[in-house]
Write a protein that holds these residues in place. Structure first.
Motif, PDB file in Angstrom:
ATOM      1  N   ILE A 170       0.607  -9.804   0.148  1.00 31.27           N
ATOM      2  CA  ILE A 170      -0.405  -9.764  -0.916  1.00 31.27           C
ATOM      3  C   ILE A 170       0.022  -8.767  -1.718  1.00 31.27           C
ATOM      4  CG2 ILE A 170      -2.861  -9.144  -1.642  1.00 31.27           C
ATOM      5  CD1 ILE A 170      -3.655 -10.178   1.186  1.00 31.27           C
ATOM      6  N   GLY A 171       0.475  -7.539  -1.324  1.00 34.87           N
ATOM      7  CA  GLY A 171       0.981  -6.219  -2.223  1.00 34.87           C
ATOM      8  C   GLY A 171       2.235  -6.621  -2.614  1.00 34.87           C
ATOM      9  N   ALA A 172       2.921  -7.387  -2.030  1.00 40.63           N
ATOM     10  CA  ALA A 172       4.285  -7.724  -2.525  1.00 40.63           C
ATOM     11  C   ALA A 172       4.176  -8.715  -3.830  1.00 40.63           C
ATOM     12  CB  ALA A 172       5.205  -8.362  -1.604  1.00 40.63           C
ATOM     13  N   LYS A 173       3.312  -9.626  -3.506  1.00 37.31           N
ATOM     14  CA  LYS A 173       2.945 -10.533  -4.697  1.00 37.31           C
ATOM     15  C   LYS A 173       2.466  -9.864  -6.113  1.00 37.31           C
ATOM     16  CE  LYS A 173       2.439 -14.553  -1.852  1.00 37.31           C
ATOM     17  NZ  LYS A 173       1.520 -15.642  -1.221  1.00 37.31           N
ATOM     18  N   ASN A 174       1.347  -8.797  -5.850  1.00 38.84           N
ATOM     19  CA  ASN A 174       0.715  -8.586  -6.671  1.00 38.84           C
ATOM     20  C   ASN A 174       1.407  -6.883  -7.273  1.00 38.84           C
ATOM     21  OD1 ASN A 174      -1.314 -10.088  -6.313  1.00 38.84           O
ATOM     22  ND2 ASN A 174      -2.632  -8.956  -4.799  1.00 38.84           N
ATOM     23  N   GLY A 175       2.623  -6.475  -6.537  1.00 42.26           N
ATOM     24  CA  GLY A 175       3.293  -5.515  -7.154  1.00 42.26           C
ATOM     25  C   GLY A 175       2.512  -4.174  -7.006  1.00 42.26           C
ATOM     26  N   THR A 176       1.650  -4.308  -5.573  1.00 44.70           N
ATOM     27  CA  THR A 176       0.950  -3.062  -5.375  1.00 44.70           C
ATOM     28  C   THR A 176       1.177  -2.291  -4.141  1.00 44.70           C
ATOM     29  OG1 THR A 176      -0.676  -4.559  -4.491  1.00 44.70           O
ATOM     30  CG2 THR A 176      -1.084  -4.078  -6.782  1.00 44.70           C
ATOM     31  N   LEU A 177       2.388  -2.658  -3.882  1.00 39.25           N
ATOM     32  CA  LEU A 177       2.856  -1.857  -2.419  1.00 39.25           C
ATOM     33  C   LEU A 177       2.870  -0.401  -2.471  1.00 39.25           C
ATOM     34  CD1 LEU A 177       5.824  -3.999  -1.778  1.00 39.25           C
ATOM     35  CD2 LEU A 177       3.974  -4.405  -0.564  1.00 39.25           C
ATOM     36  N   ALA A 178       2.595   0.094  -1.255  1.00 42.10           N
ATOM     37  CA  ALA A 178       2.691   1.713  -1.085  1.00 42.10           C
ATOM     38  C   ALA A 178       4.256   1.513  -0.670  1.00 42.10           C
ATOM     39  CB  ALA A 178       1.848   2.080  -0.099  1.00 42.10           C
ATOM     40  N   ILE A 179       4.699   2.356  -1.421  1.00 43.51           N
ATOM     41  CA  ILE A 179       6.288   2.629  -1.126  1.00 43.51           C
ATOM     42  C   ILE A 179       6.419   4.112  -0.914  1.00 43.51           C
ATOM     43  CG2 ILE A 179       8.657   2.628  -2.242  1.00 43.51           C
ATOM     44  CD1 ILE A 179       7.477   0.719  -4.363  1.00 43.51           C
ATOM     45  N   PHE A 210      10.530   1.235  -8.824  1.00 36.48           N
ATOM     46  CA  PHE A 210       9.593   1.197  -7.902  1.00 36.48           C
ATOM     47  C   PHE A 210       8.073   0.853  -8.510  1.00 36.48           C
ATOM     48  CE2 PHE A 210      11.917   4.780  -5.279  1.00 36.48           C
ATOM     49  CZ  PHE A 210      12.611   3.772  -4.389  1.00 36.48           C
ATOM     50  N   GLU A 211       8.000   1.242  -9.842  1.00 29.47           N
ATOM     51  CA  GLU A 211       6.665   0.833 -10.439  1.00 29.47           C
ATOM     52  C   GLU A 211       6.491  -0.602 -10.367  1.00 29.47           C
ATOM     53  OE1 GLU A 211       4.912   4.335 -13.192  1.00 29.47           O
ATOM     54  OE2 GLU A 211       7.020   3.672 -13.926  1.00 29.47           O
ATOM     55  N   VAL A 212       7.570  -1.408 -10.682  1.00 27.21           N
ATOM     56  CA  VAL A 212       7.317  -2.831 -10.782  1.00 27.21           C
ATOM     57  C   VAL A 212       6.839  -3.248  -9.588  1.00 27.21           C
ATOM     58  CG1 VAL A 212       8.632  -5.028 -11.203  1.00 27.21           C
ATOM     59  CG2 VAL A 212       8.985  -2.970 -12.372  1.00 27.21           C
ATOM     60  N   MET A 213       7.299  -2.747  -8.340  1.00 22.97           N
ATOM     61  CA  MET A 213       7.058  -3.308  -7.022  1.00 22.97           C
ATOM     62  C   MET A 213       5.842  -2.643  -6.305  1.00 22.97           C
ATOM     63  SD  MET A 213      10.895  -3.978  -5.372  1.00 22.97           S
ATOM     64  CE  MET A 213      11.050  -2.120  -5.879  1.00 22.97           C
ATOM     65  N   GLY A 214       5.375  -1.485  -6.926  1.00 24.40           N
ATOM     66  CA  GLY A 214       4.295  -0.744  -6.189  1.00 24.40           C
ATOM     67  C   GLY A 214       3.547  -0.173  -6.788  1.00 24.40           C
ATOM     68  N   SER A 215       2.197   0.561  -6.235  1.00 24.21           N
ATOM     69  CA  SER A 215       1.147   1.099  -7.020  1.00 24.21           C
ATOM     70  C   SER A 215       1.179   2.567  -6.491  1.00 24.21           C
ATOM     71  CB  SER A 215       0.062   0.459  -7.224  1.00 24.21           C
ATOM     72  OG  SER A 215      -0.538   0.320  -5.934  1.00 24.21           O
ATOM     73  N   ASN A 216       1.461   2.713  -5.274  1.00 22.68           N
ATOM     74  CA  ASN A 216       1.431   4.074  -4.598  1.00 22.68           C
ATOM     75  C   ASN A 216       2.738   4.458  -4.132  1.00 22.68           C
ATOM     76  OD1 ASN A 216       0.470   6.550  -3.366  1.00 22.68           O
ATOM     77  ND2 ASN A 216      -0.366   5.214  -1.532  1.00 22.68           N
TER      78      ASN A 216
END
Length: 293
Positions: A130-139, A155-161
């Motif tokens: 879900i996080g991968a699809k929405n680009g909201t992963l914790a990195i 990183f900002e394209v793939m995650g939000s934290n």
């Protein structure tokens, strides 16, 4: 400085990697991909990604190389093996391993990369499919500040934290902390659902009450509904969670730390895998508890 013209090499287009690479394509980056099974990269190729026949070929052309593969042995082969990234990457390239792997291996890759004039970051992720699809992963990132700052827009394209946790290996240590927290939590989620059913309650209504309280967690909010629906498709594979927990136990022992909750979870997931569920999602753990209902 990286631009939209930066060539990103992406190695590993499985459940997580495919969505992460797709988000980079949607953001306008030029993405070159390699995967052991080309068919798994077909959706990316349909959306404009460029196929490369080998890691060597990909490494020679990319400015940034991202990997998310299965196991530490795969990471070692991809980076340190003959025909691998470090042997073939252009001087000044940025290497980002997003696999959950060994902290010691991340430090080894960092050292070898530095000797070749390359920048290396270990940056494992959490958030599932879900996080991968929405680009909201914790990195969770380990490495040098300058390299982190340079690739931060990617990183900002793939995650939000997205947090730089420290020097090389720190990203992996942080991810292992994450997996340790999840391990015991998954047992609790399964027991809660089993208890609700045994008590004659509607588990969906129970979730409506408890997901917003002190028990709230990603596992309870996102995976418990899948358990109840009987949806065991992998957002994160049982076999990969077993791998992560095994690495975490090894690392904890090296630190002189006891992890009884983690050890119990690993034992249960190994039992689940032995029952033929290695390629199921981690929410399939409920099957061990459902058998007692």
């Amino acid at each position: 400085m990286l631009t939209q013209n930066t060539k990103i090499g992406f190695i590993g287009t499985g459940v997580m990697g495919k969505s992460m690479a797709l988000n980079l394509l949607k953001a306008g980056y030029s993405v070159h991909v390699f995967n052991r099974t080309k068919e798994k990269a077909q959706e990316l190729l349909n959306n404009g990604a460029v196929w490369k026949d080998s890691i060597k070929e990909l490494s020679q052309e990319a400015n940034v190389i991202i990997s998310i593969v299965g196991y530490p042995k795969d990471v070692e082969e991809v980076y340190l093996g003959s025909g691998g990234i470090i042997e073939n990457a252009k001087k000044g390239a940025y290497l980002i391993d997003m696999t959950t792997s060994k902290p010691s291996l991340a430090m080894q890759i960092f050292k070898k990369a530095k000797e070749k004039g390359l920048y290396s970051l270990d940056a494992p992720v959490s958030g599932g499919d879900i996080g991968a699809k929405n680009g909201t992963l914790a990195i969770m990132v380990g490495g040098e500040q300058e390299a982190f700052d340079t690739v931060f827009p990617i990183f900002e394209v793939m995650g939000s934290n997205i947090i730089l946790q420290g020097k090389a290996g720190a990203g992996q240590h942080t991810k292992l902390s994450n997996q340790i927290a999840i391990a015991s939590n998954m047992i609790g989620v399964c027991e809660a659902i089993a208890y609700a059913k045994k008590a004659g309650l509607d588990p969906v209504r129970v979730l409506d009450s408890i997901t917003t309280g002190a028990a709230g967690s990603f596992s309870l909010s996102k995976l418990a509904p899948r358990m109840i629906e009987g949806d065991f498709a992998p957002g994160f594979y049982v076999k990969h969670f077993i791998k992560d927990m095994t690495i975490a136990i090894e690392s904890a022992k090296e630190l002189g730390l006891s992890t009884p909750g983690l050890e119990l979870s690993l034992k249960l997931y190994q039992e689940l895998a032995e029952k033929g569920e290695a390629d199921s999602g981690t929410q399939a753990l409920i099957k061990l508890f459902a058998a007692t209902l």
